[in-house]
Design a protein around this motif. Structure first.
Motif, PDB file in Angstrom:
ATOM      1  N   SER A  90      18.681  -7.876 -23.348  1.00  0.00           N
ATOM      2  CA  SER A  90      17.655  -9.068 -23.723  1.00  0.00           C
ATOM      3  C   SER A  90      16.946 -10.038 -23.675  1.00  0.00           C
ATOM      4  CB  SER A  90      19.023 -10.595 -24.024  1.00  0.00           C
ATOM      5  OG  SER A  90      18.314 -11.162 -22.745  1.00  0.00           O
ATOM      6  N   GLY A  91      15.638 -10.851 -24.574  1.00  0.00           N
ATOM      7  CA  GLY A  91      14.285 -10.665 -23.845  1.00  0.00           C
ATOM      8  C   GLY A  91      13.697 -10.268 -24.653  1.00  0.00           C
ATOM      9  N   ASP A  92      12.586 -10.936 -24.613  1.00  0.00           N
ATOM     10  CA  ASP A  92      11.187 -10.341 -24.986  1.00  0.00           C
ATOM     11  C   ASP A  92      10.432  -9.489 -23.822  1.00  0.00           C
ATOM     12  OD1 ASP A  92      10.903 -12.452 -26.206  1.00  0.00           O
ATOM     13  OD2 ASP A  92       9.533 -13.418 -25.615  1.00  0.00           O
ATOM     14  N   VAL A  93      10.116  -8.377 -24.654  1.00  0.00           N
ATOM     15  CA  VAL A  93       9.855  -6.775 -23.767  1.00  0.00           C
ATOM     16  C   VAL A  93       7.830  -7.246 -23.797  1.00  0.00           C
ATOM     17  CG1 VAL A  93       9.286  -4.782 -23.190  1.00  0.00           C
ATOM     18  CG2 VAL A  93      11.394  -5.450 -23.326  1.00  0.00           C
ATOM     19  N   LYS A  94       7.210  -6.819 -22.788  1.00  0.00           N
ATOM     20  CA  LYS A  94       6.049  -6.836 -22.457  1.00  0.00           C
ATOM     21  C   LYS A  94       5.421  -5.502 -22.104  1.00  0.00           C
ATOM     22  CE  LYS A  94       4.876 -12.083 -23.669  1.00  0.00           C
ATOM     23  NZ  LYS A  94       5.210 -13.077 -23.068  1.00  0.00           N
ATOM     24  N   ILE A  95       4.114  -4.978 -22.743  1.00  0.00           N
ATOM     25  CA  ILE A  95       4.774  -3.784 -21.844  1.00  0.00           C
ATOM     26  C   ILE A  95       2.220  -4.084 -21.641  1.00  0.00           C
ATOM     27  CG2 ILE A  95       3.625  -1.211 -22.054  1.00  0.00           C
ATOM     28  CD1 ILE A  95       6.201  -1.359 -24.498  1.00  0.00           C
ATOM     29  N   PHE A  96       2.307  -3.448 -20.288  1.00  0.00           N
ATOM     30  CA  PHE A  96       0.955  -3.290 -19.813  1.00  0.00           C
ATOM     31  C   PHE A  96       0.484  -2.167 -19.250  1.00  0.00           C
ATOM     32  CE2 PHE A  96       3.321  -7.583 -18.819  1.00  0.00           C
ATOM     33  CZ  PHE A  96       2.399  -8.285 -19.240  1.00  0.00           C
ATOM     34  N   PRO A  97      -0.800  -1.766 -19.706  1.00  0.00           N
ATOM     35  CA  PRO A  97      -1.177  -0.524 -19.641  1.00  0.00           C
ATOM     36  C   PRO A  97      -1.083  -0.101 -17.829  1.00  0.00           C
ATOM     37  CG  PRO A  97      -3.357  -2.209 -20.026  1.00  0.00           C
ATOM     38  CD  PRO A  97      -1.750  -2.691 -20.166  1.00  0.00           C
ATOM     39  N   ASN A  98      -1.466  -0.790 -17.125  1.00  0.00           N
ATOM     40  CA  ASN A  98      -0.960  -0.638 -15.058  1.00  0.00           C
ATOM     41  C   ASN A  98      -0.448  -2.139 -14.790  1.00  0.00           C
ATOM     42  OD1 ASN A  98      -3.418  -2.201 -14.854  1.00  0.00           O
ATOM     43  ND2 ASN A  98      -4.395  -0.604 -16.045  1.00  0.00           N
ATOM     44  N   ALA A  99      -0.110  -1.282 -13.593  1.00  0.00           N
ATOM     45  CA  ALA A  99       0.323  -2.350 -12.475  1.00  0.00           C
ATOM     46  C   ALA A  99      -0.175  -3.476 -12.330  1.00  0.00           C
ATOM     47  CB  ALA A  99       1.123  -1.721 -11.158  1.00  0.00           C
TER      48      ALA A  99
END
Ligand code: 6PG
Length: 247
Positions: A3-12
């Motif tokens: 559950s919740g929002d998923v945010k994807i980032f280009p790198n660590a």
């Protein structure tokens, strides 16, 4: 399914920057609302970069540290100076570099026998959070990582601690690790005002896809459903490589 929002980032690195920014913002909002805030730290590798950023010269001033209380989501059954102590990692990367009073740092006493450590830590949470009998703490922010088997904190798949409904903290013997851990229980995590799960690295791609799948049995990670709070998943591109990227 998580559950919740998923945010994807280009790198660590970008993931760590956004996570640090979120931690600072949630702490500021909590302090503004009630005069103090509570942050539950996680162990593992992913949060270390976040702690280092928060402690850096550039960031340190963004949080009113003396108004914060630090807790941990889980701990290994080791003394605080052991290489695998979650307290030690947080101390080295964050605590010793920020102006937080020692009285506001509530570590899990991993050097004590696990059952006793769990009871002592539970009593400490009750005292600091001023809880009545059977009341659950409403931590301002709980940080979590995702284990490759779907565990969060030290709540491992099929482990006894997952069933705990009354205690705030419990010991959890993990057969595979042949070791005990001390962990917050699921009801405590789900009473938080906000939860932030950090997932980084390609070795997490498979489990991230699995916990996001609607058809798989429940993993501890997809039992994270704060009853009156929000969950954000921050994921780097490597960990997200098997899930669909938003455009
Ligand atoms: C611990 C953690 C554990 C961790 C995950 C992910 O003490 O190990 O609390 O739940 O967050 O295993 O760990 P990484 O961030 O190292 O992948």
């Amino acid at each position: 399914m998580i559950s919740g929002d998923v945010k994807i980032f280009p790198n660590a690195i970008e993931l760590a920057q956004e996570a640090a920014s979120k931690v600072a913002a949630v702490m500021r909002a909590g302090i503004q609302a009630t005069g103090s805030a509570s942050l539950v730290l996680s162990g593992g590798n992913t949060p270390r970069a976040v702690y280092e950023l928060l402690a850096s010269d550039e960031w340190r001033g963004r949080v009113d540290w003396p108004k914060l209380h630090l807790f941990w989501g889980d701990e290994r059954a080791v003394p605080p100076n052991a290489p695998d102590s979650n307290y030690r990692m947080a101390n080295e990367s964050l605590i010793r570099k920020i102006p937080i009073p020692a009285a506001n740092v509530h570590r899990i006493p991993g050097e004590r026998p696990p059952q006793e450590a769990a009871l002592l830590y539970q009593a400490e949470i009750r005292r600091v959070m001023q809880l009545r009998d059977r009341e659950l703490p409403r931590f301002t922010l709980v940080l979590l990582g995702l284990g490759e088997d779907g565990h969060i904190a030290s709540l491992f798949p099929n482990s006894a601690a997952l069933q705990e409904r009354v205690r705030l903290v419990t010991e959890n013997y993990i057969e595979r690790l042949r070791a005990s851990r001390i962990t917050l229980t699921m009801p405590v995590i789900n009473s938080a005002l906000s939860v932030l799960v950090l997932v980084s690295g390609k070795e997490k791609a498979g489990i991230l896809r699995a916990v996001m799948d609607t058809d798989v049995p429940e993993y501890p990670a997809n039992m994270v459903r704060p009853t009156a709070g929000s969950t954000t998943w921050m994921v780097d591109a490597d960990a997200a490589s098997l899930i669909q990227q938003p455009r």
